[in-house]
Each structure stands twice: as C-alpha cells, then as structure tokens.
Design a protein around this motif. Structure first.
Motif, PDB file in Angstrom:
ATOM      1  N   GLU A   1       0.907  -1.263  -0.085  1.00  0.00           N
ATOM      2  CA  GLU A   1      -0.036  -0.103   0.153  1.00  0.00           C
ATOM      3  C   GLU A   1       0.765   1.297  -0.090  1.00  0.00           C
ATOM      4  N   ILE A   2       1.854   1.201   0.945  1.00  0.00           N
ATOM      5  CA  ILE A   2       2.841   2.442   0.865  1.00  0.00           C
ATOM      6  C   ILE A   2       3.390   2.552  -0.415  1.00  0.00           C
ATOM      7  N   ALA A   3       4.125   1.407  -0.998  1.00  0.00           N
ATOM      8  CA  ALA A   3       4.648   1.541  -2.330  1.00  0.00           C
ATOM      9  C   ALA A   3       3.896   1.903  -3.442  1.00  0.00           C
ATOM     10  N   GLU A   4       2.584   1.597  -3.558  1.00  0.00           N
ATOM     11  CA  GLU A   4       1.505   1.943  -4.396  1.00  0.00           C
ATOM     12  C   GLU A   4       1.270   3.472  -4.345  1.00  0.00           C
ATOM     13  N   ARG A   5       1.225   4.017  -3.155  1.00  0.00           N
ATOM     14  CA  ARG A   5       0.923   5.461  -2.953  1.00  0.00           C
ATOM     15  C   ARG A   5       2.311   6.132  -3.467  1.00  0.00           C
ATOM     16  N   HIS A   6       3.306   5.817  -3.295  1.00  0.00           N
ATOM     17  CA  HIS A   6       4.478   6.528  -3.701  1.00  0.00           C
ATOM     18  C   HIS A   6       5.299   6.126  -4.929  1.00  0.00           C
ATOM     19  N   GLY A   7       4.392   5.200  -5.752  1.00  0.00           N
ATOM     20  CA  GLY A   7       5.144   4.927  -7.061  1.00  0.00           C
ATOM     21  C   GLY A   7       6.136   3.949  -6.987  1.00  0.00           C
TER      22      GLY A   7
END
Ligand SMILES: *Cc1c(COP(=O)(O)O)cnc(C)c1O
Length: 370
Positions: free
Chosen positions: A145-151
């Motif tokens: 989820e964190i990775a997705e939010r920060h690309g």
C-alpha cells in the motif's frame, strides 16, 4: 553422536534412487546446461509459487541482481531494505550504483518493520526490497500500500522462504518479482548453486532471462551487455525430485519449531514470534539470548556437545565496514543492533527427532543455568 544444524545426508539417502537416476541420466546425455530439465523446473516453480513466469539462473544473488537490473535500478536511486539479512540482499543494490537505505526490524520476527518504511522514502527512492527472513513473510499488504501510494516497485528476497505463505498466497507471488536461492542449505537446495526469479510481469521475465544469457535473446546476437547466470540441468533435475517433498519438509521444520517453543518457554531465551497472517517455513529457528556473553556461553556448550549452531547474524549489515568505507550514511537501528552476537540457530531440520530436540534443549538449559 552429535546433532547437526542441518542433515543433508539423511535427505539424500531418503531420495537416493531418484537422485542417482538424475545424476546418471544427465551424465549419460552429456546435456549439462539448460535444456528440458531447466524448462520443466521453471514451470514447476511458477506453478508452485502461483506466478505466470519463473526464470532460472545461477544463484540467489544473481536472481536479485537480474531483477534489479531488469527494473532499471541505477546510480543515484535509493532502495529501502533491511539490515538483518544475508549480505547478498544489498550487494545487488550496490553493484548497480544505487544506495541501500536501511530500516529497522521487528523484534521476534526479525523482519523489516513496515511501519518505519514511509519515513525512509525520499525523492530518490525507487524500490523496496523486503526479505522474508528465516522463512516468515514480511507483512506485505501495508508495504504494498505504501509502495503504491509513492509509485515504488517492491521485490521480495524470498531466498529463505520457499513455500511460506502470506494470507493464502505463496512467497514469490506477493510483489512485482521475487528471488529464490537453491543453495544446498536452503529449504529447497540443490547440489551446488542455483537460483530462480518468479514474476507475473512478462517484460521483466524476458529482460531478466536476456540479461542472464549475455544480453542475448537470439544466440550470438546482442543488443545489450549481459552476464552469464545459468542453471545446470543436473541441478534442475535434482530440484524437480525434491520439490514434491518440500511442503512435507517445511511442515516438519514448523513442527520442530513448535516443540522448541514449548520446551524453551521457561528458558529466558527470546523465542521467535510467528505472525498470524501466514505459514512460516523456519529456514532457521532463531533464539535471542539476553546478552552476547550468554549467547557465547550457550553456543560454546552446544559446540562441545557436538550440536550444530551459528550466529544469524553476528553483525547487522548497516554496521558492516563496507558502508562507511564507501561513504554510505547509515542510521542507528536499535532493534537490529540489539541482535548482534545474540541471535543464534538451533537444529530444526526436517526429520529431527523429538529425542534430538530434547537433547538440544537439555544442553541449552544447562548452559543457561551456569
Ligand atoms: C542465501 C541468500 C541469498 C543468496 O543466495 P545465493 O544462492 O547464496 O546466492 C540472498 N538473500 C538471502 C536472504 C539469502 O538467505
């Protein structure tokens, strides 16, 4: 009569006929590199992990490097990872000119503390490289989820975790790509070096495969520089014989861990914590002593009794000389540092008997009482 940390001879004897057949067939065919055995193993591993593709390569270190290279990780990029792992995890980052950024680990699971990842992200961060250490998956959902939010792209170092699950899915299928090692002591080991990449990303699979064969998709035609990272057909054949037994072996490791948890509950050692989100495969059963002195005492007593053990790991990666020598800034990471010279393995290999475990516990407790 001692108790080894891992009993590979017993594993060989249990499958001797099948393994010897592979050996003689490969010698007889004189087809040593690549070929149908490697292709079959790739299909078996992809099916086992639940991914569309699996690409064989020379070892787990190469698997990590090939993935990071295929993703275009390069000089100036930052990759967030854990300091509590085998050195290969960060080598793949450093060899591409990128900078490893360490976040601390959780007590008890020794996995990357996902709650600390977001604070480590900068405008240079490109990827996150969690390691399913000792065979237990990292808490992937909040990380993704964190990775997705920060690309950011997430890659699993699953070298110690083949067969482990997270919310019903197998390690190796939890992020963009994953690296596996078949080093003999891993949960699925060959008779030398071997590695595998798993992914659902067709482009990544193709790019990694090309890189592993000298940057060439058509023999003797090259449009990029690559390297040589191949799996031998002998190793592939051995792994195909062993793979059907992996779940049973992993269950035996987990049962051995459960028995140690019971027998050592009152020992004063910090026992491994397993999280409820999946099955851990206990590549190693790790306990933590109250101090380095106590750990040394127990390890010494085990050595004298002929019981296999070792520190995992004696020195966290961010404290290794190489980073300071290369001008890489490293933060203070108290949980990882608290493990230095204090966390060590007890024999928990498939097939270990209750009697052997009782003997290990007797020696450990006697040393703790001194
Ligand atoms: C073993 C291991 C590797 C490297 O695998 P090799 O096959 O030895 O190159 C990488 N990461 C972790 C966590 C490992 O345990």
């Amino acid at each position: 009569m001692g108790i080894p940390l891992l009993d590979l001879k017993a594993q060989y004897l249990g499958l001797k006929d099948e393994l010897d057949t592979v050996w003689f067939e490969v010698m007889g065919s004189a087809g040593f590199i690549g070929g149908p055995r490697v292709k079959a193993l790739e299909e078996q591993i992809a099916a086992y992990c639940g991914t569309k593709y699996a690409v064989a390569c020379g070892n787990g270190t190469d698997a990590l490097f090939l993935i990071m290279h295929a993703l275009g990780i390069k000089k100036g990029d930052e990759v967030i990872t854990t300091p509590f792992t085998f050195f290969a995890t960060v080598e793949c980052i450093a060899h591409l000119g990128a900078t490893p950024v360490f976040v601390d680990v959780e007590p008890g699971t020794y996995n990357m503390d996902v709650s600390q990842v977001e604070a480590a992200i900068t405008d240079k961060t490109r990827a996150i490289l969690p390691v399913h250490i000792f065979g237990q998956c990292v808490d992937m959902d909040p990380l993704l989820e964190i990775a997705e939010r920060h690309g950011l792209v997430v890659v699993e170092d699953a070298c110690q975790a083949i067969g482990a699950t997270y919310k019903g899915k197998r390690a190796g299928s939890l992020a963009r790509a994953a690296a596996f090692s078949f080093f003999p002591s891993k949960n699925l080991g060959c008779a030398g070096d071997g590695g595998m990449i798993t992914t659902d990303d067709e482009e990544l699979a193709k790019a990694a495969k090309k890189m592993a064969s000298h940057g060439s998709s058509k023999k003797y035609y090259h449009d990029t520089f690559g390297t040589n990272s191949r799996l031998d057909s002998l190793q592939a054949g051995i792994l195909s014989v062993k793979l059907p037994h992996l779940d049973e072996w992993n269950a035996e490791r987990a049962a051995a861990a459960a028995l140690y948890n019971e027998l050592l509950a009152d020992s004063g050692l910090e026992l491994p914590i397993t999280r409820g989100y999946g099955d851990a495969v206990f590549h190693l059963y790790i306990v933590k002593a109250e101090s380095a002195e106590i750990a040394a005492k127990v390890i010494g007593a085990m050595g004298e009794a002929g019981i296999g053990t070792a520190l995992y790991y004696p020195l966290a990666l961010h404290e290794q000389e190489v980073f300071a020598l290369n001008g890489i800034a490293v933060p203070s990471l108290p949980v990882a540092e608290s493990c230095d010279n204090r966390t060590f393995a007890l024999p928990a290999f498939p097939g270990i008997t209750r009697e052997q475990q009782v003997e290990v516990v007797r020696v450990v407790k006697e040393a703790l009482a001194l």
